[in-house]
Design a protein around this motif. Structure first.
Motif, PDB file in Angstrom:
ATOM      1  N   SER A  15       0.830  -1.197   0.000  1.00 39.04           N
ATOM      2  CA  SER A  15       0.000   0.000   0.000  1.00 39.04           C
ATOM      3  C   SER A  15       0.868   1.252   0.000  1.00 39.04           C
ATOM      4  CB  SER A  15      -0.926  -0.001   1.226  1.00 39.04           C
ATOM      5  OG  SER A  15      -1.800  -1.105   1.200  1.00 39.04           O
ATOM      6  N   LEU A  18       2.142   1.825  -3.539  1.00 36.52           N
ATOM      7  CA  LEU A  18       1.118   2.417  -4.399  1.00 36.52           C
ATOM      8  C   LEU A  18       0.973   3.912  -4.135  1.00 36.52           C
ATOM      9  CD1 LEU A  18      -1.762  -0.232  -4.414  1.00 36.52           C
ATOM     10  CD2 LEU A  18      -0.104   0.253  -6.194  1.00 36.52           C
ATOM     11  N   ALA A  19       0.926   4.285  -2.851  1.00 35.87           N
ATOM     12  CA  ALA A  19       0.752   5.693  -2.507  1.00 35.87           C
ATOM     13  C   ALA A  19       1.916   6.531  -3.025  1.00 35.87           C
ATOM     14  CB  ALA A  19       0.616   5.847  -0.997  1.00 35.87           C
ATOM     15  N   VAL A  21       3.925   5.819  -5.557  1.00 36.73           N
ATOM     16  CA  VAL A  21       4.013   5.815  -7.022  1.00 36.73           C
ATOM     17  C   VAL A  21       2.977   6.746  -7.647  1.00 36.73           C
ATOM     18  CG1 VAL A  21       3.655   4.389  -9.084  1.00 36.73           C
ATOM     19  CG2 VAL A  21       5.067   3.538  -7.216  1.00 36.73           C
ATOM     20  N   VAL A  22       1.764   6.764  -7.085  1.00 36.24           N
ATOM     21  CA  VAL A  22       0.678   7.537  -7.706  1.00 36.24           C
ATOM     22  C   VAL A  22       0.691   9.001  -7.301  1.00 36.24           C
ATOM     23  CG1 VAL A  22      -0.780   5.483  -7.855  1.00 36.24           C
ATOM     24  CG2 VAL A  22      -1.000   7.000  -5.882  1.00 36.24           C
ATOM     25  N   SER A  23       1.673   9.427  -6.503  1.00 41.94           N
ATOM     26  CA  SER A  23       1.761  10.831  -6.074  1.00 41.94           C
ATOM     27  C   SER A  23       3.012  11.442  -6.690  1.00 41.94           C
ATOM     28  CB  SER A  23       1.814  10.927  -4.546  1.00 41.94           C
ATOM     29  OG  SER A  23       0.702  10.289  -3.965  1.00 41.94           O
ATOM     30  N   PRO A  24       2.917  12.005  -7.896  1.00 42.21           N
ATOM     31  CA  PRO A  24       4.100  12.534  -8.591  1.00 42.21           C
ATOM     32  C   PRO A  24       4.853  13.583  -7.789  1.00 42.21           C
ATOM     33  CG  PRO A  24       2.215  12.419 -10.080  1.00 42.21           C
ATOM     34  CD  PRO A  24       1.697  12.154  -8.708  1.00 42.21           C
ATOM     35  N   ARG A  88       8.488  10.086  -2.524  1.00 42.00           N
ATOM     36  CA  ARG A  88       7.864   9.577  -3.746  1.00 42.00           C
ATOM     37  C   ARG A  88       8.713   8.442  -4.318  1.00 42.00           C
ATOM     38  NH1 ARG A  88      10.129  11.426  -8.653  1.00 42.00           N
ATOM     39  NH2 ARG A  88       8.136  11.104  -9.727  1.00 42.00           N
ATOM     40  N   SER A  90       9.696   6.967  -8.167  1.00 44.58           N
ATOM     41  CA  SER A  90       9.624   7.181  -9.605  1.00 44.58           C
ATOM     42  C   SER A  90       9.197   5.892 -10.287  1.00 44.58           C
ATOM     43  CB  SER A  90      10.991   7.625 -10.145  1.00 44.58           C
ATOM     44  OG  SER A  90      11.010   7.548 -11.555  1.00 44.58           O
ATOM     45  N   ARG A  91       8.116   5.958 -11.041  1.00 46.07           N
ATOM     46  CA  ARG A  91       7.642   4.756 -11.731  1.00 46.07           C
ATOM     47  C   ARG A  91       8.685   4.246 -12.717  1.00 46.07           C
ATOM     48  NH1 ARG A  91       2.836   2.268 -12.127  1.00 46.07           N
ATOM     49  NH2 ARG A  91       2.496   0.926 -13.927  1.00 46.07           N
ATOM     50  N   GLY A 137       2.445  -4.134 -11.607  1.00 43.68           N
ATOM     51  CA  GLY A 137       1.192  -4.287 -12.330  1.00 43.68           C
ATOM     52  C   GLY A 137       0.841  -5.703 -12.695  1.00 43.68           C
TER      53      GLY A 137
END
Length: 341
Positions: A15, A18-19, A21-24, A88, A90-91, A137
């Protein structure tokens, strides 16, 4: 009431990934602790969060161990103020090396393999790898597999047995047999865990009977006791022959089951079939006849009962009797419950 501290660490760290990764633009520690599953349940505004802070630092270290780098971004207004530091991931840096690529189907199969073992018997290294696949993913999409992943039941004995196999130590456990009320104690040299007939088996050398034995993990009753005594390493050479014996026994006990097309019964049983399933009454039939080998008729009967109307025994007659007896017991139990109400 649920224990707020009982969230599995893999779920909490996933979790967190995810948090991040999705917060640029990143999130502050307070934002993470107050919103991410696994932290938020214990976060109380206005109170000191020392324990959660330490947990957050440990989780960041675990991510580094996975090769996932957590970036820190200083506040432009107050550089160095830890309360305003943003975190953060970085994806792009999370991706696999460019030379390593999996197809969608391969990722799904890897994830399915991880689900098969679950937390109790999956090694720490494999759990971390499975979590990284999730972060990349590798979702589980049954439609891409053509099988039904009914794999949620953890085999409680698996972890202890695999540990004993790796360490070469003798084990003891209780083992239940059909028709017996009390389990029998077994003392064996564990050689290998092997999956056959859709179930996990322990291949072993029975020290009391001085013979090769295969035990269903599903019939092991209670905890496995791992002794300090070690077994002769030469016994490991018997494992391959034991696998062949197990497969011969399975093939010598065929059963034919009629399953409804498109059902979970079809997905589960066709993958274990001997040869191609055949339409029950010619082309276009809504049902298929699936022939497969079985090792434990009682457990297989219980599996068929779980499929309900989607599966029916064609042969042998003895298996049909077991299924019918199981259905009668269920009917009787429901009748007694209704009468009690």
């Amino acid at each position: 009431m649920t224990d707020r501290s009982s969230v599995p660490s893999e779920q909490r760290v996933f979790s967190l990934v995810l948090a991040l990764v999705v917060s640029p633009s990143g999130l502050t520690k307070r934002e993470l602790l107050s919103s991410v599953y696994g932290y938020a349940e214990r976060f109380k505004p206005g109170e000191v969060t020392t324990a959660l802070d330490r947990q957050f630092e440990r989780d960041k270290e675990q991510l580094r161990g996975l090769g996932i780098q957590v970036e820190t971004i200083d506040s432009p207004l107050e550089p160095g103020n830890n309360q305003l530091t943003r975190y953060r991931i970085s994806r792009e840096r999370l991706e696999f090396p460019s030379e390593l690529r999996f197809s969608e189907r391969e990722l799904v199969v890897l994830r399915l393999a991880a689900l098969a073992w679950q937390d109790g018997s999956l090694s720490a290294e494999s759990r971390r790898a499975a979590m990284k696949l999730e972060a990349l993913g590798a979702g589980l999409d049954v439609q891409h597999l053509g099988v039904a992943p009914r794999l949620g039941t953890v085999e409680p004995a698996a972890a202890a047995l695999q540990g004993a196999i790796d360490a070469g130590r003798i084990v003891r456990f209780g083992y239940t047999l059909p028709g017996r009320d009390a389990p029998l104690e077994r003392r064996v040299a564990p050689l290998r865990l092997h999956r056959a007939d859709g179930r996990w088996h322990l291949l072993s050398w029975d020290l009391e009977r001085t013979a090769d034995r295969a035990f269903l993990l599903a019939r092991i009753d209670g905890p496995v006791t791992v002794e300090s005594a070690r077994f002769d390493p030469a016994l490991r050479d018997r494992a391959d022959a034991a696998v062949e014996d197990l497969l011969r026994l399975r093939d010598a006990q065929p059963a034919t089951v009629r399953v409804r097309r498109g059902s979970i019964a079809e997905a589960r049983l066709v993958s274990r079939a001997h040869g191609e399933p055949e339409p029950s009454d010619g082309g276009g039939s809504a049902t298929l006849d699936v022939t497969l080998g079985i090792l434990d008729p009682h457990l297989f009967a219980a599996e068929l009962i779980g499929f309900g109307e989607d599966a029916a025994v064609v042969a042998p007659e003895s298996l049909r009797h077991l299924v019918a007896a199981g259905l009668r017991r269920i009917a009787d139990a429901h009748g007694e419950a209704a009468h009690a109400e």
